[in-house]
Design an enzyme around this catalytic site. Structure first.
Site, short mmCIF file in Angstrom:
data_model
loop_
_atom_site.label_atom_id
_atom_site.label_comp_id
_atom_site.label_asym_id
_atom_site.label_seq_id
_atom_site.Cartn_x
_atom_site.Cartn_y
_atom_site.Cartn_z
N ASP A 13 30.58 0.03 17.12
CA ASP A 13 29.81 -0.81 16.20
C ASP A 13 29.00 -1.86 16.95
O ASP A 13 29.37 -2.28 18.05
CB ASP A 13 30.78 -1.49 15.21
CG ASP A 13 30.05 -2.02 13.98
OD1 ASP A 13 28.93 -1.54 13.67
OD2 ASP A 13 30.60 -2.92 13.32
N ASN A 36 25.35 -1.72 17.20
CA ASN A 36 24.03 -1.26 17.68
C ASN A 36 22.88 -2.01 17.00
O ASN A 36 21.90 -2.39 17.65
CB ASN A 36 23.84 0.23 17.39
CG ASN A 36 24.80 1.11 18.16
OD1 ASN A 36 25.47 0.64 19.08
ND2 ASN A 36 24.88 2.38 17.78
N HIS A 40 20.67 2.14 18.42
CA HIS A 40 21.44 3.39 18.44
C HIS A 40 21.14 4.16 19.73
O HIS A 40 22.03 4.79 20.31
CB HIS A 40 21.13 4.25 17.21
CG HIS A 40 21.53 3.60 15.92
ND1 HIS A 40 22.77 3.05 15.73
CD2 HIS A 40 20.84 3.38 14.77
CE1 HIS A 40 22.85 2.53 14.52
NE2 HIS A 40 21.69 2.71 13.91
N SER A 53 29.62 7.53 9.55
CA SER A 53 30.66 7.58 8.51
C SER A 53 30.11 8.17 7.21
O SER A 53 28.89 8.26 7.01
CB SER A 53 31.19 6.16 8.24
OG SER A 53 30.26 5.42 7.48
N THR A 54 31.02 8.52 6.32
CA THR A 54 30.60 9.03 5.01
C THR A 54 29.84 7.94 4.22
O THR A 54 29.12 8.26 3.30
CB THR A 54 31.82 9.51 4.17
OG1 THR A 54 32.84 8.50 4.21
CG2 THR A 54 32.40 10.81 4.70
N GLU A 55 30.04 6.69 4.63
CA GLU A 55 29.36 5.58 3.97
C GLU A 55 27.99 5.27 4.58
O GLU A 55 27.16 4.59 3.98
CB GLU A 55 30.23 4.31 4.03
CG GLU A 55 31.45 4.34 3.13
CD GLU A 55 32.56 5.26 3.64
OE1 GLU A 55 32.76 5.32 4.87
OE2 GLU A 55 33.20 5.94 2.83
N LEU A 101 39.03 17.07 29.06
CA LEU A 101 38.96 16.03 28.03
C LEU A 101 38.56 16.61 26.67
O LEU A 101 37.58 17.36 26.57
CB LEU A 101 37.93 14.97 28.45
CG LEU A 101 37.62 13.87 27.42
CD1 LEU A 101 38.77 12.87 27.34
CD2 LEU A 101 36.32 13.15 27.77
N GLU A 144 47.47 1.09 18.35
CA GLU A 144 47.19 -0.29 18.75
C GLU A 144 45.70 -0.54 18.57
O GLU A 144 44.87 0.30 18.91
CB GLU A 144 47.56 -0.50 20.23
CG GLU A 144 49.03 -0.36 20.52
CD GLU A 144 49.87 -1.42 19.80
OE1 GLU A 144 49.39 -2.55 19.62
OE2 GLU A 144 51.00 -1.09 19.41
C1 IPE Z 1 31.57 1.90 11.26
O1 IPE Z 1 30.58 0.95 11.39
C2 IPE Z 1 30.96 3.27 11.36
C3 IPE Z 1 30.54 3.68 12.68
C4 IPE Z 1 30.64 2.98 13.78
C5 IPE Z 1 29.95 4.98 12.74
P1 IPE Z 1 29.85 0.33 10.14
O2 IPE Z 1 28.85 -0.63 10.68
O3 IPE Z 1 29.33 1.39 9.25
O4 IPE Z 1 31.04 -0.43 9.39
P2 IPE Z 1 31.00 -1.64 8.37
O5 IPE Z 1 29.96 -1.34 7.36
O6 IPE Z 1 30.66 -2.86 9.16
O7 IPE Z 1 32.38 -1.70 7.83
C1 IPE Z 2 27.21 1.26 14.63
O1 IPE Z 2 26.28 0.24 14.77
C2 IPE Z 2 26.57 2.62 14.63
C3 IPE Z 2 26.58 3.31 13.33
C4 IPE Z 2 27.17 2.88 12.25
C5 IPE Z 2 25.90 4.58 13.27
P1 IPE Z 2 25.65 -0.45 13.52
O2 IPE Z 2 24.35 0.21 13.22
O3 IPE Z 2 26.59 -0.53 12.39
O4 IPE Z 2 25.39 -1.90 14.11
P2 IPE Z 2 25.52 -3.29 13.36
O5 IPE Z 2 26.93 -3.37 12.83
O6 IPE Z 2 24.51 -3.29 12.26
O7 IPE Z 2 25.24 -4.29 14.41
MG MG Z 3 28.01 -1.91 11.88
#
Ligand code: IPE
Ligand code: IPE
Ligand code: MG
Length: 236
Positions: free
Chosen positions: A15, A17, A32, A60-62, A126, A202
């Site tokens: 997370d 990016n 990204h 994610s699915t979201e 791996l 953990e």
């Molecule tokens: C979790 O990050 C999903 C991935 C890293 C692929 P999100 O940025 O989507 O999570 P939330 O929205 O902060 O919970």
């Molecule tokens: C995680 O980085 C990557 C994906 C969810 C694909 P984010 O894009 O969620 O980065 P932030 O959380 O907005 O900084």
């Molecule tokens: Mg994020």
């Protein structure tokens, strides 16, 4: 580092990016892209450290809720990643797997996935799993459906369903549960990642944004893990 105690399975919520890009006045997709570069190094370093299973949360699915451009940008990066890395991954004996329903991905992304899976399917090094269109709840729902189908067909007795029978039907079937889950970007949540499998993992959260997560940061997270006392509900 004590190789004997290195976590067997490390899972990472990559997370931060978007924030990384914002800090530089760039668009989110640039973040990204930088995140993909960071991932290359982390995969290589997993081998060096002796980690046996590396699982990364890529989409994610979201995440479908995000702007269309960002979503398509992420899948384009997947295509680019496979094109740039697959030969080296294969040469390093890495076995690529996908967690999640990737049938919903754009066509070129599906082709890249197929190529990555096919190329590395017999590799014994791996195990590198990429969670794509993955959700922990969707994972459990899918397992429930499989069990219900098998019960309806008379192949299993509902009374015999146990934790192992659920685990065996998840996307992570055959893999040990993650010992360590690392989350970059500073947020203390799982965001629907491996919720069943994380029962005794953990958790290490770092404020470092994913594109800045270097092998050195990776080692710091593992050092933190090595300090933990895992009791699994028992006593020392
Ligand atoms: C979790 O990050 C999903 C991935 C890293 C692929 P999100 O940025 O989507 O999570 P939330 O929205 O902060 O919970
Ligand atoms: C995680 O980085 C990557 C994906 C969810 C694909 P984010 O894009 O969620 O980065 P932030 O959380 O907005 O900084
Ligand atoms: Mg994020």
């Amino acid at each position: 580092m004590d190789r004997e105690r290195i976590p067997q399975h490390v899972a990472i919520v990559m997370d931060g990016n978007g924030r990384w890009a914002k800090k530089r006045g760039q668009i989110r997709v640039m973040g990204h892209n930088a995140g993909m570069q960071a991932l290359k190094e982390i995969v290589k370093h997993s081998d060096v450290l002796g980690v046996k299973y590396l699982t990364v949360y890529a989409f994610s699915t979201e995440n479908w809720k995000r702007p269309k451009d960002e979503v398509s940008g992420i899948f384009k990066l997947l295509v680019k990643y496979v094109a740039q890395e697959i030969e080296e991954l294969d040469a390093n004996n890495v076995n690529v797997r996908i967690l999640g329903d990737w049938s919903m991905l754009p066509k070129d992304a599906r082709s890249a996935v197929t190529r990555a899976l096919e190329t590395t399917k017999d590799n014994t090094g791996l195990v590198f799993s990429i969670a794509l269109n993955y959700g922990g709840r969707a994972d459990i729902v899918m397992a429930a459906r499989k069990l219900a189908r098998e019960a309806a067909a008379g192949e299993i007795d509902p009374e015999d369903i146990n934790e192992d029978s659920v685990s065996e039907r998840l996307y992570t079937s055959g893999m040990p549960d993650p010992d360590l889950i690392i989350r970059t970007g500073g947020e203390y949540r799982l965001s629907n990642f491996l919720i069943w499998q994380a029962a005794y993992s953990e958790l290490v959260v770092t404020d470092v944004l994913w594109p800045d997560f270097t092998p050195e940061e990776y080692e710091k997270a593992i050092e933190e893990f090595l300090k933990r006392d895992r009791r699994f509900g028992g006593v020392k």
